[in-house]
Design an enzyme around this catalytic site. Sequence first.
Site, short mmCIF file in Angstrom:
data_model
loop_
_atom_site.label_atom_id
_atom_site.label_comp_id
_atom_site.label_asym_id
_atom_site.label_seq_id
_atom_site.Cartn_x
_atom_site.Cartn_y
_atom_site.Cartn_z
CG HIS A 34 41.06 -10.56 3.57
ND1 HIS A 34 39.88 -9.69 3.15
CD2 HIS A 34 40.83 -11.59 2.92
CE1 HIS A 34 39.14 -10.48 2.31
NE2 HIS A 34 39.84 -11.51 2.28
CE LYS B 108 40.50 -21.54 14.85
NZ LYS B 108 40.32 -21.73 16.16
#
EC number: 6.3.2.1
Length: 286
Positions: free
Chosen positions: A37, A148
């Site tokens: 994150h 991704k």
Amino acid sequence: MKIIHAVHEMQDYSEALRKAGRRIAFVPTMGYFHEGHLDLMREGRKRSDCLVVSIYVNPTQFGASEDLEKYPRNFDRDSQLAEEVGVDVIFFPSNAEMYPVNYQTYVTVEEVTKNLCGLSRPGHFRGVATVCAKLFNMVKPHAAIFGKKDFQQLVTIKRMVADLNMDLEIVGMPTTREKDGLAMSSRNVYLSPEERESALCLSRSLLMARERYDQGERDAGRILQSIKAYIESVPSTRIDYLKICSTTTMQDVQSLDQESVLALAVFVGSTRLIDNHVFGEELNIR
């Protein structure tokens, strides 16, 4: 760092920034931050004058038997980490703000959601697309940053943005991994020490597939067969799906002559983990 709870306040704040010519980057999250994150936030910081991060555990993307109630949450920890990497605004709405009484509208992205997680988690991508569309309308970003690791999610959001003519850029960032290769995930905290070791079968499967690809193998079935046999030999694992798909349609392919992604979801104990590798791209696993 500013914390905003109300939708109208978030919209007003973003509108004022846009009128002032300021560029907004946005990282949507469900919280319980890890280094993955934070990498997305760092990228957003580079691309913007104002970096907004949302923290919202979205109930519409969880199935009835999934981990909505036990999903890890720690707002104080998250807000401290966000401030340390330069986040300007945390948008932290309630369920009542996001889905008020009489809420009836959902976004469905068709073909790219029919395989993989779309098969094993019915309704999941309807929830993901809906909450992202709503958040984009609230935050009004110029760019939104996604990892991704959730490859099908990234493809789905890009498809939605293109099909609905949304005026923003979707940026996909490489998967952030632990030193031993395990993809970072908020759900990794569920793993026992023994399960944590077994979980390495996901990243090791990617390495096996890349090695076969680099040796010239292009038959998807043969690559999948060898990986399946390996994962089934690892304690406490159960394969949810293991497929090689087109990176554009997310449908199964027989040959890797077109751009393809190996995608897998594996239960390690009771914890469901996902990972993927796009053949021909760098794989940052030692």
